[in-house]
Design an enzyme around this catalytic site. Structure first.
Site, short mmCIF file in Angstrom:
data_model
loop_
_atom_site.label_atom_id
_atom_site.label_comp_id
_atom_site.label_asym_id
_atom_site.label_seq_id
_atom_site.Cartn_x
_atom_site.Cartn_y
_atom_site.Cartn_z
N SER A 1 10.05 3.35 5.71
CA SER A 1 8.62 3.15 6.00
C SER A 1 7.98 4.41 6.55
O SER A 1 8.66 5.31 7.05
CB SER A 1 8.45 2.02 7.02
OG SER A 1 8.91 0.82 6.47
N GLY B 1 -17.64 3.78 27.04
CA GLY B 1 -17.73 4.84 26.05
C GLY B 1 -17.53 4.21 24.69
O GLY B 1 -17.42 2.99 24.58
N ALA B 2 -17.48 5.05 23.66
CA ALA B 2 -17.33 4.45 22.33
C ALA B 2 -16.48 5.33 21.44
O ALA B 2 -16.77 5.54 20.27
CB ALA B 2 -18.72 4.24 21.73
N HIS C 1 18.94 1.41 -1.33
CA HIS C 1 17.50 1.65 -1.17
C HIS C 1 16.80 0.38 -0.69
O HIS C 1 16.00 0.42 0.24
CB HIS C 1 16.91 2.13 -2.50
CG HIS C 1 15.44 2.39 -2.42
ND1 HIS C 1 14.91 3.47 -1.74
CD2 HIS C 1 14.37 1.68 -2.86
CE1 HIS C 1 13.60 3.45 -1.81
NE2 HIS C 1 13.25 2.35 -2.47
N CYS D 1 0.83 -1.22 0.00
CA CYS D 1 0.00 0.00 0.00
C CYS D 1 0.86 1.26 0.00
O CYS D 1 0.40 2.33 -0.39
CB CYS D 1 -0.95 -0.01 1.19
SG CYS D 1 -0.13 -0.28 2.74
#
Lengths: 261, 344
Positions: free
Chosen positions: B100, B180-181, B90, B50
């Site tokens: 990264s 809680g959320a 590299h 990704c």
């Protein structure tokens, strides 16, 4: 010649401890196989010393307090290798090394350390088994004490949020509690076997039996209360330390009484 | 022989561009073989994640190989063109986590290993890239073990998970309660789940919200006034309510802790204002970390990693020099492993 091996092993434990403390302090390396090798070398030297000493005295080399302490150190390291299994490469070795170094140094400062080893009459199979197994039990109690100290250190670091390299390298507190409990139980079983062996060995003085029972009973209580979840892990860790100090004190008294019997 | 690298990454290309050039797992091996069969190129490995799409090829003619690659992928200014020691350096930096998004992360090593194995299995690699990638994996191992580049957690969630593991060891027997959320609480719960946490309970003043989050996490929703009833089975409590005062006080926890004498409790307070009274941390067996404490752990770890960069680069430089020397040594060419018609 045999003394050379003892000195070499003492030096190994000192070097192992010093190296790890340096590495941790510098924060550049983790305790590694190098520590394991140093501990192993120390153990081999200890074993060779006890072997040669045993050959000279013609029996298990626990004939005076000096030999008793050296045998105890050997038991601690042996149990570190056997029981320590998964913790071998962690800091358990670092915490074991200074204890063993201290016990061996103390042993060498005793007056009996300078006495020449001479051939002794065998005390009989049961008596020698009783002595060896009981000392291994003390070794297990020592290791339980080491794991307990490690727990207390790790717990304190967690509470105070001091998460440096010592914290990173110490095992989880749950693992340390389990290790303390496991090693203490092993010590208790060995001590019980040692007591049984002592009864087979013949009549011991009441004072000796009382002294041995005064070690056996507290450890029994600690383990039973632990099994029934009566107190916290922190208190259990403290008890493993206190109980070992009591046991070590009584070991001196027991050795004195035994050797004078 | 030269090693050439053509690639783009999160450093020089936005996600819109990266996704345009990304290659699916199913096509990586086949594409690598096609590139390796180009007359100007001998061997090829494609890394597509990704965060990066990179082509590594071995060729006798670096300029020609780069031209072939550029033509193949389409002209994009975002593509970085590297050859010689630069491309070797590299790759070593990539596998070591120095390139990264999160410095020192280790997931990339597994992804590059997979990419290499795919190319190797497909028959797109031979002596030079085999040697290069094996060396790269050794470099990554050395960098990881001899420096602190991967040490410590660098996000609030991973710091909480690391601490949980320092308390409980394995998390597969741990029950987690979210009060809680909040979003960070959800991420932290997910991180705990990924390390094996046994069960997740969600308790919120709005039951529907608790229910939907619990469903999302595969957990169980609990009415807010009933969460204390579950206390005995809990190991980790995450506070993320929007309450203007502490929801969990020392007085409330103390009698509950006495019922579970030898079982520790890890309290993660992600709420502002805080959900846990500071005095809770003084109780035997309770470990309380608030958002600032967790953030400072993450920041400290990142600082440690940054401080290790120079040491890592020195190690990599040594390997780059050694590998470049090996590459420059003339040796008889070995035929590349070729595929038979049935693909074996």
């Amino acid at each position: 010649m045999e003394r050379w091996f003892l000195n070499a092993s003492t030096l190994c434990f000192l070097v192992g401890f010093a190296y790890t403390m340096f590495a941790l302090g510098a924060g550049v390396a983790r305790p590694s196989r190098w520590n394991f090798l140093v501990m192993l070398t120390g153990f081999i030297c200890q074993t060779e010393y006890l072997h040669q000493r045993g050959e000279i005295v013609g029996r298990c080399p626990v004939t005076n307090l000096f030999e008793v302490l050296v045998f105890l150190s050997w038991s601690v390291v042996l149990l570190y290798f056997v029981v320590g299994g998964s913790y071998r490469l962690s800091l358990l070795g670092t915490f074991t090394a200074p204890l063993v170094f201290l016990i061996q140094t103390l042993a060498q400062l005793l007056p009996s350390a300078s006495l020449p080893a001479v051939r002794k009459v065998s005390a009989g199979f049961w008596a020698e088994l009783h002595a060896a197994v009981s000392l291994m039990a003390y070794g297990a109690f020592a290791l339980a004490c080491v794991a307990g100290v490690m727990f207390l250190v790790q717990e304190r670091l967690l509470k105070r949020r001091q998460l440096g390299s010592v914290f990173q390298n110490l095992p989880p507190i749950a693992t340390l509690v389990a290790a303390t409990q496991r090693v203490m139980l092993a010590g208790f079983i060995l001590f019980t076997l040692g007591l049984v062996g002592g009864f087979f060995a013949g009549s011991a003085r009441t004072a000796i039996v009382m002294m041995a029972v005064s070690v056996w009973l507290p450890y029994g209580f600690i383990l039973i209360l632990r099994q029934t979840h009566r107190y916290s892990s922190r208190r259990f860790a403290w008890l493993s330390v206190v109980a070992f100090i009591v046991a070590l004190t009584s070991l001196g008294a027991l050795s004195f009484l035994h050797l004078n019997q | 022989m030269h090693v050439v690298c053509l690639g783009l990454s999160h450093k020089n290309a936005p996600v819109e561009l990266r996704e345009k050039f990304a290659i699916g797992d199913a096509h990586i091996g086949e594409t690598a073989v096609q590139i390796a069969r180009e007359p100007e190129i001998g061997e090829a490995v494609i890394v597509s994640t990704c965060n990066r799409v990179e082509y590594y090829v071995a060729s006798e003619n670096a300029a020609a190989a780069l031209a072939v690659l550029t033509q193949r992928v389409g002209d994009s200014t975002a593509f970085q063109k590297l050859h010689g020691a630069e491309s070797i350096r590299h790759l070593f930096r990539v596998v070591s986590g120095l390139e990264s998004m999160v410095l020192g992360e280790t997931e990339i090593l597994g992804q590059v290993k997979k990419a290499y194995l795919t190319a190797q299995t497909a028959g797109a690699t031979a002596r030079h890239l085999n040697k290069l990638f094996q060396r790269a994996f050794n470099v990554a191992k050395e960098v990881r073990t001899k420096t602190s580049i991967t040490r410590g957690a660098v996000s609030v969630g991973s710091a909480a998970v690391d601490l949980a593991e320092k308390i409980f060891g394995k998390l597969d027997h741990c029950n987690v309660m979210i009060l809680g959320a909040g979003e960070t609480a959800e991420m932290t719960a997910r991180a705990l789940q990924s390390r094996g946490a046994k069960a997740i309970f969600v308790s919120n003043r709005t039951y529907e919200r608790a229910h939907s989050l619990a469903e999302l996490l595969g957990g169980r929703a609990i009415h807010f006034d009933a969460w204390e009833r579950e206390f005995d089975s809990l190991d980790i409590v995450i506070g993320s309510t929007g309450a203007p005062h502490a929801v969990v006080s020392r007085d409330k926890i103390e009698p509950l802790m006495q019922r579970r004498a030898d079982r520790p409790l890890f309290c993660i307070d992600l709420a502002v204002p805080r959900d846990f009274e500071a005095g809770v941390n003084d109780l035997d067996g309770v470990y309380l970390y608030d958002i600032d404490a967790l953030q400072s752990i993450a920041d400290a770890s990142m600082q440690v990693r940054r401080a290790e960069l120079t040491r890592c680069e020195e190690m990599i430089e040594r390997h780059v020099a050694e590998f470049s020397e090996w590459l420059a040594t003339p040796r008889p060419t070995m035929p590349m492993k070729t595929q038979t018609e049935d693909g074996k």
